[in-house]
Motif scaffolding. Structure first.
Motif, PDB file in Angstrom:
ATOM      1  N   GLN A 360       0.825  -1.202   0.000  1.00 55.80           N
ATOM      2  CA  GLN A 360       0.000   0.000   0.000  1.00 55.80           C
ATOM      3  C   GLN A 360       0.863   1.257   0.000  1.00 55.80           C
ATOM      4  O   GLN A 360       1.990   1.271   0.501  1.00 55.80           O
ATOM      5  CB  GLN A 360      -0.954   0.017   1.196  1.00 55.80           C
ATOM      6  CG  GLN A 360      -0.294   0.302   2.534  1.00 55.80           C
ATOM      7  CD  GLN A 360      -1.291   0.416   3.688  1.00 55.80           C
ATOM      8  OE1 GLN A 360      -2.475   0.117   3.564  1.00 55.80           O
ATOM      9  NE2 GLN A 360      -0.805   0.844   4.838  1.00 55.80           N
ATOM     10  N   VAL A 361       0.308   2.311  -0.575  1.00 55.13           N
ATOM     11  CA  VAL A 361       0.864   3.660  -0.506  1.00 55.13           C
ATOM     12  C   VAL A 361      -0.247   4.557   0.029  1.00 55.13           C
ATOM     13  O   VAL A 361      -1.391   4.492  -0.448  1.00 55.13           O
ATOM     14  CB  VAL A 361       1.329   4.163  -1.888  1.00 55.13           C
ATOM     15  CG1 VAL A 361       1.729   5.635  -1.815  1.00 55.13           C
ATOM     16  CG2 VAL A 361       2.493   3.328  -2.397  1.00 55.13           C
ATOM     17  N   VAL A 362       0.074   5.379   1.020  1.00 56.43           N
ATOM     18  CA  VAL A 362      -0.896   6.302   1.592  1.00 56.43           C
ATOM     19  C   VAL A 362      -0.446   7.722   1.280  1.00 56.43           C
ATOM     20  O   VAL A 362       0.687   8.104   1.599  1.00 56.43           O
ATOM     21  CB  VAL A 362      -1.038   6.108   3.117  1.00 56.43           C
ATOM     22  CG1 VAL A 362      -2.036   7.107   3.690  1.00 56.43           C
ATOM     23  CG2 VAL A 362      -1.470   4.682   3.435  1.00 56.43           C
ATOM     24  N   LEU A 363      -1.323   8.500   0.646  1.00 54.12           N
ATOM     25  CA  LEU A 363      -1.022   9.868   0.247  1.00 54.12           C
ATOM     26  C   LEU A 363      -2.090  10.795   0.810  1.00 54.12           C
ATOM     27  O   LEU A 363      -3.289  10.502   0.729  1.00 54.12           O
ATOM     28  CB  LEU A 363      -0.999  10.006  -1.279  1.00 54.12           C
ATOM     29  CG  LEU A 363      -0.090   9.038  -2.055  1.00 54.12           C
ATOM     30  CD1 LEU A 363      -0.335   9.195  -3.550  1.00 54.12           C
ATOM     31  CD2 LEU A 363       1.371   9.307  -1.720  1.00 54.12           C
ATOM     32  N   THR A 364      -1.659  11.909   1.399  1.00 53.89           N
ATOM     33  CA  THR A 364      -2.597  12.955   1.798  1.00 53.89           C
ATOM     34  C   THR A 364      -2.120  14.272   1.215  1.00 53.89           C
ATOM     35  O   THR A 364      -0.923  14.583   1.261  1.00 53.89           O
ATOM     36  CB  THR A 364      -2.712  13.075   3.331  1.00 53.89           C
ATOM     37  OG1 THR A 364      -1.491  13.605   3.861  1.00 53.89           O
ATOM     38  CG2 THR A 364      -3.000  11.730   3.977  1.00 53.89           C
ATOM     39  N   SER A 365      -3.066  15.046   0.671  1.00 50.03           N
ATOM     40  CA  SER A 365      -2.726  16.331   0.070  1.00 50.03           C
ATOM     41  C   SER A 365      -3.996  17.167  -0.041  1.00 50.03           C
ATOM     42  O   SER A 365      -5.043  16.643  -0.440  1.00 50.03           O
ATOM     43  CB  SER A 365      -2.101  16.136  -1.313  1.00 50.03           C
ATOM     44  OG  SER A 365      -1.764  17.381  -1.891  1.00 50.03           O
ATOM     45  N   LYS A 440       0.454  16.836   4.542  1.00 54.71           N
ATOM     46  CA  LYS A 440       1.159  16.330   3.364  1.00 54.71           C
ATOM     47  C   LYS A 440       1.939  15.080   3.771  1.00 54.71           C
ATOM     48  O   LYS A 440       2.904  15.161   4.541  1.00 54.71           O
ATOM     49  CB  LYS A 440       2.134  17.367   2.797  1.00 54.71           C
ATOM     50  CG  LYS A 440       1.448  18.577   2.164  1.00 54.71           C
ATOM     51  CD  LYS A 440       1.092  19.645   3.149  1.00 54.71           C
ATOM     52  CE  LYS A 440       0.552  20.894   2.473  1.00 54.71           C
ATOM     53  NZ  LYS A 440       0.102  21.912   3.410  1.00 54.71           N
ATOM     54  N   LEU A 441       1.529  13.929   3.253  1.00 54.49           N
ATOM     55  CA  LEU A 441       2.111  12.657   3.673  1.00 54.49           C
ATOM     56  C   LEU A 441       2.302  11.746   2.475  1.00 54.49           C
ATOM     57  O   LEU A 441       1.425  11.640   1.611  1.00 54.49           O
ATOM     58  CB  LEU A 441       1.190  11.977   4.695  1.00 54.49           C
ATOM     59  CG  LEU A 441       1.525  10.522   5.059  1.00 54.49           C
ATOM     60  CD1 LEU A 441       2.835  10.443   5.836  1.00 54.49           C
ATOM     61  CD2 LEU A 441       0.392   9.894   5.868  1.00 54.49           C
ATOM     62  N   ILE A 442       3.455  11.084   2.438  1.00 57.11           N
ATOM     63  CA  ILE A 442       3.725   9.973   1.521  1.00 57.11           C
ATOM     64  C   ILE A 442       4.183   8.810   2.387  1.00 57.11           C
ATOM     65  O   ILE A 442       5.195   8.921   3.083  1.00 57.11           O
ATOM     66  CB  ILE A 442       4.835  10.306   0.500  1.00 57.11           C
ATOM     67  CG1 ILE A 442       4.521  11.584  -0.277  1.00 57.11           C
ATOM     68  CG2 ILE A 442       5.062   9.142  -0.445  1.00 57.11           C
ATOM     69  CD1 ILE A 442       5.713  12.095  -1.089  1.00 57.11           C
ATOM     70  N   ALA A 443       3.447   7.697   2.374  1.00 56.32           N
ATOM     71  CA  ALA A 443       3.831   6.523   3.153  1.00 56.32           C
ATOM     72  C   ALA A 443       3.929   5.321   2.235  1.00 56.32           C
ATOM     73  O   ALA A 443       2.972   4.988   1.537  1.00 56.32           O
ATOM     74  CB  ALA A 443       2.818   6.259   4.264  1.00 56.32           C
ATOM     75  N   CYS A 444       5.082   4.675   2.232  1.00 50.62           N
ATOM     76  CA  CYS A 444       5.352   3.500   1.393  1.00 50.62           C
ATOM     77  C   CYS A 444       5.335   2.264   2.280  1.00 50.62           C
ATOM     78  O   CYS A 444       6.279   2.033   3.053  1.00 50.62           O
ATOM     79  CB  CYS A 444       6.701   3.654   0.702  1.00 50.62           C
ATOM     80  SG  CYS A 444       7.193   2.246  -0.306  1.00 50.62           S
ATOM     81  N   ASP A 445       4.248   1.474   2.164  1.00 48.44           N
ATOM     82  CA  ASP A 445       4.052   0.356   3.091  1.00 48.44           C
ATOM     83  C   ASP A 445       4.297   0.866   4.512  1.00 48.44           C
ATOM     84  O   ASP A 445       3.822   1.928   4.874  1.00 48.44           O
ATOM     85  CB  ASP A 445       4.974  -0.818   2.744  1.00 48.44           C
ATOM     86  CG  ASP A 445       4.599  -1.478   1.417  1.00 48.44           C
ATOM     87  OD1 ASP A 445       3.393  -1.538   1.124  1.00 48.44           O
ATOM     88  OD2 ASP A 445       5.497  -1.922   0.675  1.00 48.44           O
TER      89      ASP A 445
END
Length: 725
Positions: A360-365, A440-445
């Motif tokens: 999963q990748v979790v993105l907030t913007s 602002k978030l980028i989460a890789c697994d």
């Protein structure tokens, strides 16, 4: 202090605690015993051969004497090793393999069952001990209904709680311990739930805490702090207070006659508004250890034969316990931290996350304009979904925004193309309504995450404004190329000797949990995985040593030397920490900002795009002036002004006269620096007053608080190197 008693609902459950043996001797102690066995029979001879100060060798010999490894031969006053040690060691020049490990306790205490409590507000787990319940008809806090049953509690959390329980049990026994060797090298190795765990709100499965309200610049939002009971650790008190504030922000139990209305009425009647809390909510291992060291040094200025030694002892005891608990909590937050500068680096990491992710990748913007016009990003999303990756996207700062307004024709087509379906594992998961998010978030697994000021899904990679983010990864396992074993590696093996799962950074888990909690669609929320066990990982949980209680004064020199040794050990542990990363969400930013202005000693640096009421409000401006008078060096970096008025101009002039340095830079970075820690975030420290009413101006913010003078120095240097307007 006059506080308000509040009942916190809990669940009580039983666990079976297994105690095991760790290494019985340090490498230095092993070498000392071998030298004594080889004939170095005096402290002076040992110090000479080791080229060490006499005091260091004497302290080590005293330790070995107390646990029964050496003795004094009265015939010639020489130091000798005991027969048991000699039998295990064999030849001092060529000792038997693993001889020292066999000097651990002769018999490990058998497993036993104990009760633990989990509060149903924050989910924290802690020992069930006397002093957590008091009689009275106290108001009951609301539960967090999203908490699972006891079986969902992560095992490292149970291990830490069980170890603290065993420490309390051991300390309480005092002189009843069965011999000097009975507890040396013993640690908690396993814990398992054996019964109970049902959700209940009646005593005794509830605890009573003391709540005060700290004076706040936001009169609408109550700034709640838990100051008791002392039997509840500071970390647990902070978690409960933070979750209560999150419930307030979410609009939970705020109606007429509900919990928060009743609580605020009682707080107001108790006149606690203007009182300061006894305990700071700030985790700062360096500062808490320094307080202990300063208190010990203050003993030089008093005549210990004329003061109340019991009072002095318990003051040092309290400071030592607070510093130790602070450090234990900080150790669980260790991470690998890398600075991310400007939009181009953020775009590279966004594409990297989509290319590397396995699950999963979790993105907030807040805005998603790049989905409409960035072909490279579109292709990366398609490739990730085709590999079976779930891409979760949270968008929209304004809760009144409409999907068709934020997503153009190409974006809507992409969303439709990548929509989850029965025939695919991956997909682009997003709600049709905004999440009210400014984060602002980028989460890789659970491998890594980037928290930033950069609107990476809306800004071009060539954007000129200075941006700042931090990439948080699991703590490094040491320099394997050198073949050495780091303290971290040793502690991991000692804590879970059969667990080979990779470690996840606690902050990364908290970031994903934050995104999961603000997802507006319940069905989509269920698809975000924030459980490290489901990702095949575990959290870092250093072992908690049992014992170590400093006895009340007998011999003054030994009493003081024992505290000094504890302070030295804590200081060395603090210096050995890797960078620490702690998630900061929503209104916590304003609390940390006010705390930083109040507690800073050397420097205070604040940056965000526009200067406004966030810094120049009446209460905050006065606090900044007070900081300058304490000798704090205050710097403010901004690009423009927000809702500017003559009153704000006047206050800015007052701050300049007080010594505040204002710098105009082309910055969009949001940074708060207080001495040796910093927060990098999406939160506009200078212009936002921190209102988080879900019915008025709610917008979710996310930041990360990091420790370490070198890291913070680099952040400040980068900020000052930003281009001028």
């Amino acid at each position: 202090m006059s506080g308000i008693q509040v009942r916190i609902p809990c669940r009580r459950f039983s666990v079976r605690v297994t105690l095991g043996q760790t290494e019985g001797l340090s490498t230095f102690e092993e070498f000392m015993l071998r030298m004594i066995a080889a004939g170095a029979g005096t402290v002076e001879r040992l110090a000479e051969d080791l080229c060490l100060p006499l005091g260091v060798v004497l302290d080590t010999c005293v330790d070995l004497l107390r646990v029964g490894y050496i003795f004094l031969d009265h015939t010639d006053s020489s130091i000798q090793i005991t027969d048991a040690v000699r039998d295990e060691m064999g030849d001092a020049l060529a000792p038997r393999p693993k001889w020292a490990s066999r000097l651990a306790p002769a018999s490990t205490p058998s497993s036993a069952s104990y009760d633990l409590l989990q509060d149903l507000v924050s989910g924290a787990v802690f020992p069930s001990v006397k002093g957590l319940v008091s009689p009275g008809n106290w108001i009951l806090a609301p539960e967090d209904l999203s908490l699972g049953d006891a079986s969902t509690i992560q095992k490292p959390i149970l291990l830490a709680a069980a170890a603290r329980l065993m420490k309390k049990v051991t300390d309480a026994r005092g002189s009843e311990r069965s011999g000097p060797l009975s507890r040396r090298g013993i640690s908690v190795t396993d814990v398992a739930i054996v019964g109970g765990g049902e959700r209940t709100t009646v005593a005794p499965s509830s605890i009573v805490v003391e709540i005060v309200r700290r004076k706040s610049v936001d009169e609408e939002r109550p700034n709640l702090v838990l100051v008791g009971p002392p039997e509840l650790s500071g970390g647990v008190r902070r978690r409960i207070a933070s979750r209560l504030m999150s419930m307030w922000d979410d609009g939970c139990a705020r109606g007429k006659g509900q919990f928060f209305e009743s609580l605020l009425e009682r707080l107001t009647s108790a006149e606690t508004l203007d009182e300061e809390p006894q305990l700071s909510p700030i985790i700062d291992p360096s500062a808490s250890t320094a307080l202990l060291t300063e208190a010990i040094q203050d003993l030089d200025a008093v005549d210990l034969t004329r003061v109340d030694l019991r009072e002095a002892h318990w003051r040092l005891h309290d400071l030592e316990r607070r510093a130790s608990a602070n450090l234990d909590e900080a150790q669980t937050l260790q991470a690998d931290v890398n600075i991310v500068v400007n939009a181009a680096e953020h775009h590279k990491l966004l594409l990297c996350a989509l290319a590397e992710a396995n699950h999963q990748v979790v993105l907030t913007s807040p805005w998603v304009g790049q989905l409409e016009r960035n072909k490279e990003l579109q292709d990366a999303l398609i490739a990730a979904v085709e590999r079976g990756v779930r891409v979760h996207l949270l968008w929209g700062m304004d809760r009144a925004s409409e999907f068709a307004t934020e997503f153009g024709p190409a974006s809507r087509e992409l969303v439709q193309l990548l929509a989850p379906g029965d025939q695919r594992v991956g997909g682009l998961f997003l709600a049709s309504r905004p999440a009210g998010v400014h984060a602002k978030l980028i989460a890789c697994d659970m491998d890594w995450a980037v928290v930033s000021s950069c609107n990476v899904l809306n800004s071009r990679a060539t954007r000129r404004e200075f941006e700042l983010g931090l990439k948080i990864s699991p703590p490094r396992n040491g320099d394997r190329e050198r073949g050495g074993t780091t303290t971290h590696e040793a502690s991991v093996r000692a804590w879970t000797p059969v667990d080979s799962r990779q470690i996840a950074a606690a902050a990364v888990c908290d970031f994903i949990r934050f995104a999961r909690g603000i997802t507006p669609d319940f069905e989509l929320r269920r698809t975000i995985v924030d459980d490290v066990a489901l990702d095949g990982r575990r959290l870092l949980a250093p072992p908690v040593e049992i014992g170590g209680e400093v006895e009340e004064p007998g011999d003054l020199k030994i009493w003081r030397a024992t505290f000094e040794r504890r302070a030295t050990i804590l200081t060395e542990r603090t210096h050995g920490l890797q960078p620490i990363a702690q998630a900061v969400v929503d209104g916590q930013h304003r609390e940390f900002f006010i705390a930083a202005v109040r507690m800073s000693r050397k420097r205070l640096v604040v940056s965000s795009r526009d200067l406004g009421i966030g810094l120049l409000g009446e209460a905050t401006a006065d606090l900044v002036v007070a900081a300058c008078k304490r000798g704090v060096e205050v710097s403010v970096i901004h690009a423009g002004f927000s809702d500017w008025t003559q009153e704000l101009e006047r206050r800015k002039t007052e701050l300049i006269d007080a010594g505040v340095a204002f710098h105009m830079r082309d910055v969009h970075a949001k940074l708060l620096v207080c001495d040796n820690w910093a927060i990098v975030s999406s939160y506009n420290f200078l212009s936002f007053a921190g209102y988080y009413d879900i019915n008025r101006r709610a917008r979710h913010e996310l930041g990360v608080r990091v420790f370490g003078a070198d890291l913070v120095d680099r952040l400040v240097l980068l900020l000052h190197s930003a281009p001028t307007r």
